[in-house]
Motif scaffolding. Structure first.
Motif, PDB file in Angstrom:
ATOM      1  N   GLY A 125       0.637  -1.268   0.083  1.00 37.00           N
ATOM      2  CA  GLY A 125      -0.157   0.133  -0.049  1.00 37.00           C
ATOM      3  C   GLY A 125       0.703   1.249  -0.125  1.00 37.00           C
ATOM      4  O   GLY A 125       0.291   2.384   0.262  1.00 37.00           O
ATOM      5  N   ASP A 126       2.215   1.151  -0.008  1.00 34.81           N
ATOM      6  CA  ASP A 126       2.823   2.587  -0.033  1.00 34.81           C
ATOM      7  C   ASP A 126       2.767   2.938  -1.684  1.00 34.81           C
ATOM      8  O   ASP A 126       3.301   2.393  -2.562  1.00 34.81           O
ATOM      9  N   VAL A 127       2.317   4.263  -1.678  1.00 31.69           N
ATOM     10  CA  VAL A 127       2.294   5.227  -2.882  1.00 31.69           C
ATOM     11  C   VAL A 127       3.913   5.383  -3.121  1.00 31.69           C
ATOM     12  O   VAL A 127       4.377   6.427  -2.489  1.00 31.69           O
ATOM     13  N   LEU A 128       4.309   4.992  -4.049  1.00 35.40           N
ATOM     14  CA  LEU A 128       5.851   5.140  -4.568  1.00 35.40           C
ATOM     15  C   LEU A 128       5.845   6.434  -5.566  1.00 35.40           C
ATOM     16  O   LEU A 128       6.875   7.248  -5.197  1.00 35.40           O
ATOM     17  N   VAL A 129       5.130   6.583  -6.470  1.00 29.37           N
ATOM     18  CA  VAL A 129       5.203   7.787  -7.349  1.00 29.37           C
ATOM     19  C   VAL A 129       3.784   8.029  -8.136  1.00 29.37           C
ATOM     20  O   VAL A 129       3.220   6.932  -8.273  1.00 29.37           O
ATOM     21  N   GLN A 130       3.489   9.101  -8.176  1.00 29.32           N
ATOM     22  CA  GLN A 130       2.146   9.683  -8.961  1.00 29.32           C
ATOM     23  C   GLN A 130       2.906  10.486 -10.192  1.00 29.32           C
ATOM     24  O   GLN A 130       3.518  11.268 -10.121  1.00 29.32           O
ATOM     25  N   ASN A 150       1.187   5.495   3.157  1.00 31.05           N
ATOM     26  CA  ASN A 150       0.573   4.096   2.845  1.00 31.05           C
ATOM     27  C   ASN A 150      -0.850   4.243   2.871  1.00 31.05           C
ATOM     28  O   ASN A 150      -1.544   4.631   3.853  1.00 31.05           O
ATOM     29  N   THR A 151      -1.592   3.801   2.126  1.00 26.82           N
ATOM     30  CA  THR A 151      -3.057   3.936   1.992  1.00 26.82           C
ATOM     31  C   THR A 151      -3.708   2.942   2.860  1.00 26.82           C
ATOM     32  O   THR A 151      -4.682   3.417   3.154  1.00 26.82           O
ATOM     33  N   VAL A 152      -3.218   1.764   3.303  1.00 28.24           N
ATOM     34  CA  VAL A 152      -3.845   0.855   4.308  1.00 28.24           C
ATOM     35  C   VAL A 152      -3.901   1.568   5.658  1.00 28.24           C
ATOM     36  O   VAL A 152      -4.657   1.620   6.493  1.00 28.24           O
ATOM     37  N   ARG A 153      -2.473   2.317   5.960  1.00 28.01           N
ATOM     38  CA  ARG A 153      -2.127   2.895   7.197  1.00 28.01           C
ATOM     39  C   ARG A 153      -3.319   4.156   7.061  1.00 28.01           C
ATOM     40  O   ARG A 153      -3.915   4.186   8.311  1.00 28.01           O
ATOM     41  N   ARG A 154      -3.336   4.902   6.095  1.00 29.29           N
ATOM     42  CA  ARG A 154      -4.269   5.996   6.448  1.00 29.29           C
ATOM     43  C   ARG A 154      -5.726   5.820   6.433  1.00 29.29           C
ATOM     44  O   ARG A 154      -6.363   6.280   7.000  1.00 29.29           O
ATOM     45  N   ALA A 155      -5.953   4.511   5.827  1.00 24.48           N
ATOM     46  CA  ALA A 155      -7.390   4.111   5.768  1.00 24.48           C
ATOM     47  C   ALA A 155      -7.890   3.859   7.186  1.00 24.48           C
ATOM     48  O   ALA A 155      -9.107   4.141   7.557  1.00 24.48           O
ATOM     49  N   PHE A 156      -7.094   3.142   7.994  1.00 23.20           N
ATOM     50  CA  PHE A 156      -7.328   2.759   9.277  1.00 23.20           C
ATOM     51  C   PHE A 156      -7.056   3.914  10.391  1.00 23.20           C
ATOM     52  O   PHE A 156      -7.528   3.655  11.556  1.00 23.20           O
ATOM     53  N   THR A 157      -6.135   4.986  10.429  1.00 23.32           N
ATOM     54  CA  THR A 157      -5.678   5.538  11.153  1.00 23.32           C
ATOM     55  C   THR A 157      -5.885   6.999  10.962  1.00 23.32           C
ATOM     56  O   THR A 157      -5.747   7.952  11.934  1.00 23.32           O
TER      57      THR A 157
END
Length: 280
Positions: A125-130, A150-157
């Protein structure tokens, strides 16, 4: 740190690239081939003065994060990335699991997607480049601390991180995050980053802990999502996923069917994105 060799390697790596190789416009006529120093600095999100001093063999020792940014900006292979670290007096990353180094091939595809939101995300889930469109649609990850990319960490915290999705869609999205992370951990049970993320989230989020105990497993592939943008409104977008050869990184491309309202709003996003009206 071998400053002369590092300076030479940076110059030669810059000279072999053209603007089209990194998704930049050709601009005015160039006297010499290769990228300009300011273009490399822009791609690596560093000051031009800092990068110039590195090429002049008089800069300070770059941080590991800065070296990773330079490797991506200069489209280095894994071997070239390691060489860059060695010249800087740093041990190259030795990941037992997934790698943060984005393959040049994925970056080349990303560079070609000027009018479509796209980003490279690790399997945990780490966004590496956009690209710029993804920053406009989903928020600019470069403005966040590394751990909050990290999209998973942000979704839950970070509750506000899910505000870009309609409330009725959020439970299924959360469940998908957990099911995918379970699949990753099963495939790489000794990956310290995956283990640490699961341990952290089980302690920090009751919702994550509850979903984890349900033991659902699902690898995330192509999907459809509804995304709410504060300026252009809600869009239903198809999420196409291209996996890296090692399957530890995903290039996710967000598209809309021509003729739909979502397609028109995505075109509008191209305009507002250039004005830096991004999701926070």
């Amino acid at each position: 740190m071998d400053r002369p060799e590092l300076a030479d390697f940076l110059r030669r790596s810059r000279d072999r690239l053209g603007p089209a190789d990194v998704g930049l416009g050709g601009g005015s006529r160039r006297r010499t081939p290769g990228l300009r120093r300011e273009e490399v600095a822009q791609l690596a999100d560093m000051s031009v003065d800092y990068y110039t001093r590195l090429e002049q063999a008089r800069g300070p020792r770059p941080s590991r994060q800065m070296l990773g940014a330079l490797a991506r900006a200069l489209r280095l292979t894994a071997d070239e990335r390691d060489h860059l670290f060695h010249l800087s007096g740093e041990e190259p990353p030795r990941d037992t699991g997934g790698s943060d180094h984005v393959r040049p091939g994925l970056l080349l595809i990303l560079d070609r997607l000027h009018d479509t939101p796209a980003q490279v995300v690790s399997d945990i889930g780490d966004v590496l480049v956009q690209n710029a469109m993804a920053s406009a649609l989903l928020g600019d990850v470069s403005a966040r601390p590394p751990e909050m990319r990290n999209t998973v960490r942000r979704a839950f915290t970070e509750p506000a991180a899910m505000d870009i999705f309609p409330p009725e869609d959020r439970p299924a999205l959360a469940r998908n995050h957990v099911a995918h992370l379970r699949a990753v951990l099963a495939a790489r049970p000794d990956d310290p980053r995956a283990v640490a993320l699961v341990t952290e989230l089980r302690a920090a989020s009751e919702d994550f802990a509850r979903l984890w105990t349900e033991h659902e497993v699902a690898v995330r592939r192509s999907d459809t999502k509804r995304i709410r943008h504060p300026v252009v409104g809600e869009m239903e977008l198809d999420c196409e996923v291209l996996l890296s050869p090692g399957r530890d990184q995903r290039l996710i491309v967000y598209t809309a069917r021509p003729g739909t309202e979502a397609y028109e709003r995505l075109q509008l996003l191209r305009v507002v994105g250039l004005q830096d009206l991004t999701v926070g």
